[in-house]
Write a protein that holds these residues in place. Structure first.
Motif, PDB file in Angstrom:
ATOM      1  N   VAL A   8       0.831  -1.204   0.000  1.00  0.00           N
ATOM      2  CA  VAL A   8       0.000   0.000   0.000  1.00  0.00           C
ATOM      3  C   VAL A   8       0.867   1.256   0.000  1.00  0.00           C
ATOM      4  O   VAL A   8       0.518   2.277  -0.626  1.00  0.00           O
ATOM      5  N   ILE A   9       2.000   1.204   0.659  1.00  0.00           N
ATOM      6  CA  ILE A   9       2.913   2.349   0.678  1.00  0.00           C
ATOM      7  C   ILE A   9       3.556   2.534  -0.691  1.00  0.00           C
ATOM      8  O   ILE A   9       3.660   3.652  -1.200  1.00  0.00           O
ATOM      9  N   ALA A  10       3.958   1.432  -1.317  1.00  0.00           N
ATOM     10  CA  ALA A  10       4.570   1.507  -2.649  1.00  0.00           C
ATOM     11  C   ALA A  10       3.603   2.111  -3.659  1.00  0.00           C
ATOM     12  O   ALA A  10       3.994   2.933  -4.507  1.00  0.00           O
ATOM     13  N   MET A  11       2.340   1.710  -3.592  1.00  0.00           N
ATOM     14  CA  MET A  11       1.353   2.271  -4.515  1.00  0.00           C
ATOM     15  C   MET A  11       1.220   3.783  -4.331  1.00  0.00           C
ATOM     16  O   MET A  11       1.182   4.543  -5.300  1.00  0.00           O
ATOM     17  N   GLY A  12       1.150   4.209  -3.073  1.00  0.00           N
ATOM     18  CA  GLY A  12       1.042   5.634  -2.794  1.00  0.00           C
ATOM     19  C   GLY A  12       2.258   6.409  -3.265  1.00  0.00           C
ATOM     20  O   GLY A  12       2.140   7.499  -3.836  1.00  0.00           O
ATOM     21  N   GLU A  13       3.436   5.844  -3.030  1.00  0.00           N
ATOM     22  CA  GLU A  13       4.668   6.508  -3.461  1.00  0.00           C
ATOM     23  C   GLU A  13       4.769   6.571  -4.980  1.00  0.00           C
ATOM     24  O   GLU A  13       5.275   7.541  -5.551  1.00  0.00           O
ATOM     25  N   GLY A  14       4.296   5.521  -5.663  1.00  0.00           N
ATOM     26  CA  GLY A  14       4.299   5.542  -7.126  1.00  0.00           C
ATOM     27  C   GLY A  14       3.415   6.646  -7.664  1.00  0.00           C
ATOM     28  O   GLY A  14       3.794   7.361  -8.613  1.00  0.00           O
ATOM     29  N   ALA A  15       2.226   6.793  -7.075  1.00  0.00           N
ATOM     30  CA  ALA A  15       1.332   7.872  -7.486  1.00  0.00           C
ATOM     31  C   ALA A  15       1.976   9.234  -7.229  1.00  0.00           C
ATOM     32  O   ALA A  15       1.918  10.149  -8.065  1.00  0.00           O
ATOM     33  N   LYS A  16       2.611   9.369  -6.061  1.00  0.00           N
ATOM     34  CA  LYS A  16       3.263  10.633  -5.710  1.00  0.00           C
ATOM     35  C   LYS A  16       4.395  10.960  -6.695  1.00  0.00           C
ATOM     36  O   LYS A  16       4.524  12.109  -7.150  1.00  0.00           O
ATOM     37  N   ALA A  17       5.199   9.959  -7.029  1.00  0.00           N
ATOM     38  CA  ALA A  17       6.303  10.179  -7.966  1.00  0.00           C
ATOM     39  C   ALA A  17       5.786  10.635  -9.326  1.00  0.00           C
ATOM     40  O   ALA A  17       6.372  11.505  -9.976  1.00  0.00           O
ATOM     41  N   SER A  18       4.668  10.039  -9.752  1.00  0.00           N
ATOM     42  CA  SER A  18       4.102  10.406 -11.048  1.00  0.00           C
ATOM     43  C   SER A  18       3.589  11.840 -11.044  1.00  0.00           C
ATOM     44  O   SER A  18       3.790  12.597 -12.004  1.00  0.00           O
ATOM     45  N   LEU A  19       2.928  12.240  -9.965  1.00  0.00           N
ATOM     46  CA  LEU A  19       2.453  13.618  -9.860  1.00  0.00           C
ATOM     47  C   LEU A  19       3.619  14.596  -9.821  1.00  0.00           C
ATOM     48  O   LEU A  19       3.548  15.695 -10.396  1.00  0.00           O
ATOM     49  N   SER A  20       4.697  14.209  -9.182  1.00  0.00           N
ATOM     50  CA  SER A  20       5.894  15.057  -9.148  1.00  0.00           C
ATOM     51  C   SER A  20       6.510  15.175 -10.538  1.00  0.00           C
ATOM     52  O   SER A  20       6.973  16.255 -10.937  1.00  0.00           O
ATOM     53  N   ALA A  21       6.519  14.068 -11.281  1.00  0.00           N
ATOM     54  CA  ALA A  21       7.047  14.101 -12.647  1.00  0.00           C
ATOM     55  C   ALA A  21       6.194  15.010 -13.528  1.00  0.00           C
ATOM     56  O   ALA A  21       6.720  15.782 -14.350  1.00  0.00           O
ATOM     57  N   PHE A  22       4.878  14.932 -13.372  1.00  0.00           N
ATOM     58  CA  PHE A  22       3.974  15.792 -14.138  1.00  0.00           C
ATOM     59  C   PHE A  22       4.244  17.260 -13.817  1.00  0.00           C
ATOM     60  O   PHE A  22       4.341  18.109 -14.716  1.00  0.00           O
ATOM     61  N   ASP A  23       4.399  17.552 -12.543  1.00  0.00           N
ATOM     62  CA  ASP A  23       4.691  18.929 -12.120  1.00  0.00           C
ATOM     63  C   ASP A  23       6.013  19.402 -12.703  1.00  0.00           C
ATOM     64  O   ASP A  23       6.140  20.552 -13.147  1.00  0.00           O
ATOM     65  N   TYR A  24       7.007  18.516 -12.732  1.00  0.00           N
ATOM     66  CA  TYR A  24       8.318  18.848 -13.290  1.00  0.00           C
ATOM     67  C   TYR A  24       8.196  19.190 -14.775  1.00  0.00           C
ATOM     68  O   TYR A  24       8.772  20.183 -15.253  1.00  0.00           O
ATOM     69  N   ILE A  25       7.440  18.371 -15.510  1.00  0.00           N
ATOM     70  CA  ILE A  25       7.286  18.602 -16.948  1.00  0.00           C
ATOM     71  C   ILE A  25       6.581  19.933 -17.206  1.00  0.00           C
ATOM     72  O   ILE A  25       6.969  20.699 -18.096  1.00  0.00           O
ATOM     73  N   ILE A  26       5.541  20.224 -16.429  1.00  0.00           N
ATOM     74  CA  ILE A  26       4.812  21.483 -16.598  1.00  0.00           C
ATOM     75  C   ILE A  26       5.717  22.680 -16.345  1.00  0.00           C
ATOM     76  O   ILE A  26       5.703  23.674 -17.087  1.00  0.00           O
ATOM     77  N   ARG A  27       6.522  22.595 -15.307  1.00  0.00           N
ATOM     78  CA  ARG A  27       7.378  23.729 -14.933  1.00  0.00           C
ATOM     79  C   ARG A  27       8.552  23.913 -15.884  1.00  0.00           C
ATOM     80  O   ARG A  27       8.982  25.033 -16.143  1.00  0.00           O
ATOM     81  N   GLU A  28       9.089  22.786 -16.404  1.00  0.00           N
ATOM     82  CA  GLU A  28      10.338  22.866 -17.173  1.00  0.00           C
ATOM     83  C   GLU A  28      10.102  22.942 -18.674  1.00  0.00           C
ATOM     84  O   GLU A  28      11.039  23.136 -19.437  1.00  0.00           O
ATOM     85  N   SER A  29       8.866  22.762 -19.129  1.00  0.00           N
ATOM     86  CA  SER A  29       8.591  22.789 -20.578  1.00  0.00           C
ATOM     87  C   SER A  29       8.562  24.229 -21.086  1.00  0.00           C
ATOM     88  O   SER A  29       8.167  25.145 -20.385  1.00  0.00           O
TER      89      SER A  29
END
Length: 521
Positions: A500-521
């Motif tokens: 359950v922790i791994a699933m939550g962390e995976g979702a968090k990492a993906s949201l962070s990646a999305f935020d990174y792409i939005i900011r750096e594009s």
């Protein structure tokens, strides 16, 4: 042998068969042949496109049969009764032989198709092994892709003389053209690696198959990786997932009772559910492959990362999410690696039946070790648990059960030193009493290693910062020390390695990646 529910389920699967398929059973006498014939008759009753044929084709045994399509042996053989975990292997072989699409990445398909040598694989299995079907099914698909390849599932429980002749003590055990190819804790990705090592000409040369620039590349397909891929796809990003196998370590878990909202499930069932969820999204999945190297973006770190795969492919990605999980930690003592599959094992559920009536050891006194001892106690003569610390780390309820069991002995505060083998089989384990320094030896036939997990992070050396234990260092948003690279799950420094922790962390990492792409594009 098959219930009405199973027969009805198979009928549903077979109704879309496009080619007529025959199961050709070797003639002759064997105590299990009638049972096998009845079993195959029931399977063939599910479709008018399925036929059982009895013929003398000089196969291994009267309990050997193969799959025939349009009068041709397609290279898929079964020696034994493919029930239990292997029932799916048989049904998939029938459906795929009849025209059902093989769900393999085009790169892997091209590599297998290039092999020009005649290859005959023998896969020794146990019907209680939940890892074996993956290997059987993959090699069956290889046989369908290339007429130079054939594969045979062999039930070790019905071919004991052959098991003894080849000193097999663990499954799956894979032989290629009569010689040991791979054994012990293996999976399809390792088989592919070995094929590449033996036939290097099968990689590369497919420039037209190279992926375009990706928004997110997820490395790993356990709970963290799958959650990350789904969250990224739901954001409309261009997503690729690279994994040695879907499910990761979860696939080896027998019982799961702590995944909130799911009172009870199994690793196999959860993996199937996660894979079905993945298929709802447009995600490029490259299974059975590894990332060998990640090149940081230059001249600025914010440039796309370049990924090099074991298939020879190279492509770029704006962001990368590391979710490679962990693997069983090894003892690191003499005789361990040399005897994997010959007495040293890591999966009691898979290899326990090979030690029926024998004395074995479990190294490790945590939950997994004590659970393994309790599981093995129902199959073997006696189990000795070796724990490095002065006290066991397992939950009290498990410890109480183990201490009360008359076929389990627990030895604490000891350090294992060497695995002793004679004539290709484990016969003893040397260990040291840490309190006195005295060296001792325990006679036994098998050693099951259960001492925790090791992060799958070797390919990240020099890419991101790791702890001394190999975990990827991350912050609260799953950022690593390299901009644009994130990590989640058991490979990271996040504490408490739980699904359950791994699933939550995976979702968090993906949201962070999305935020990174939005900011750096």
């Amino acid at each position: 042998m098959l219930s009405k529910d199973i027969i009805n389920a198979v009928k549903t699967y077979t109704q879309n068969m496009t080619n007529k398929v025959s199961l050709v059973l070797q003639t002759g006498e064997h105590e299990k042949r009638t049972e096998l014939k009845d079993f195959l008759t029931q399977v063939c009753s599910t479709s008018e496109n399925l036929t059982l044929v009895e013929r003398d084709d000089n196969l291994r045994s009267p309990i050997t049969f193969y799959v025939e399509v349009e009068g041709n042996n397609n290279g898929i053989h079964f020696s034994g009764i493919p029930s239990g975990h292997e029932f799916n292997s048989l049904i998939l072989a029938i459906l795929q032989s009849s025209g059902t699409e093989l769900k393999l990445d085009s790169t892997l398909t091209n590599m297998v198709s290039k092999i020009t040598e005649k290859l005959h694989f023998e896969v020794f299995i146990s019907l209680s092994c939940h890892n074996c079907p993956d290997v059987v099914q993959s090699l069956n698909q290889f046989a369908l892709l290339n007429q130079n390849i054939s594969s045979e599932m062999i039930d070790g429980g019905l071919f004991k003389a052959l098991i003894d002749e080849r000193n097999i003590q663990g499954v799956p055990s894979v032989y290629l053209n009569g010689q040991l190819f791979a054994n012990g804790k293996i999976d399809t990705a390792q088989l592919v690696d070995k094929l590449i090592e033996r036939f290097p000409y099968i990689i590369g040369g497919d420039e037209n198959e190279q992926l375009p620039l990706q928004d997110v590349t997820v490395i790993g397909a356990g709970p963290a990786g799958i959650a990350a891929a789904i969250y990224a796809a739901r954001k409309g990003l261009n997503v690729t997932m690279i994994a040695d196998r879907i499910g990761g370590q979860v696939k080896d878990t027998v019982g799961i009772e702590n995944l909130i909202s799911v009172p009870k499930t199994t690793g196999t069932e959860l993996t199937g559910n996660m894979q079905a969820h993945l298929s709802d999204y447009d995600i490029t999945i490259k299974e059975f492959l590894r990332v060998e190297k990640i090149e940081k973006g230059y001249p600025e770190n914010k440039a796309p990362k370049k990924l090099h795969l074991s298939s020879g492919e190279v492509f770029e990605s704006k962001t990368v999410i590391i979710a490679t999980g962990a693997k069983w930690r090894e003892l690191g003592i003499p005789g361990e690696k040399e005897n994997i599959g010959s007495g040293v094992a890591y999966c009691p559920h898979c290899d326990g039946p090979f030690f029926k009536g024998k004395d074995v050891a479990v190294v490790g006194g945590g939950n997994s070790g004590i659970e393994a001892a309790l599981d093995l106690s129902g199959m073997v003569n006696h189990v000795t648990v070796f724990e490095f610390l002065p006290e066991l780390k397992a939950d009290k309820v498990l410890v109480d059960k183990a201490e009360a069991h008359d076929r389990i002995t627990i030895i604490k505060n000891v350090a294992t030193k060497e695995v002793i083998a004679e004539e290709g089989k484990v016969v003893a384990l040397d260990y040291e009493d840490r309190a006195t320094g005295e060296m001792k030896q325990q006679s036994l036939s098998g050693i099951f290693v259960q001492i925790g997990l090791l992060p799958n992070s070797g390919f990240l050396q020099g890419v991101v910062e790791l702890t001394k234990h190999g975990e990827v260092i991350v912050d609260e948003k799953c950022n690593t020390t390299e901009p644009g690279i994130f990590a989640a799950g058991d490979v990271s420094t996040v504490p408490y390695k739980q699904i359950v922790i791994a699933m939550g962390e995976g979702a968090k990492a993906s949201l962070s990646a999305f935020d990174y792409i939005i900011r750096e594009s």
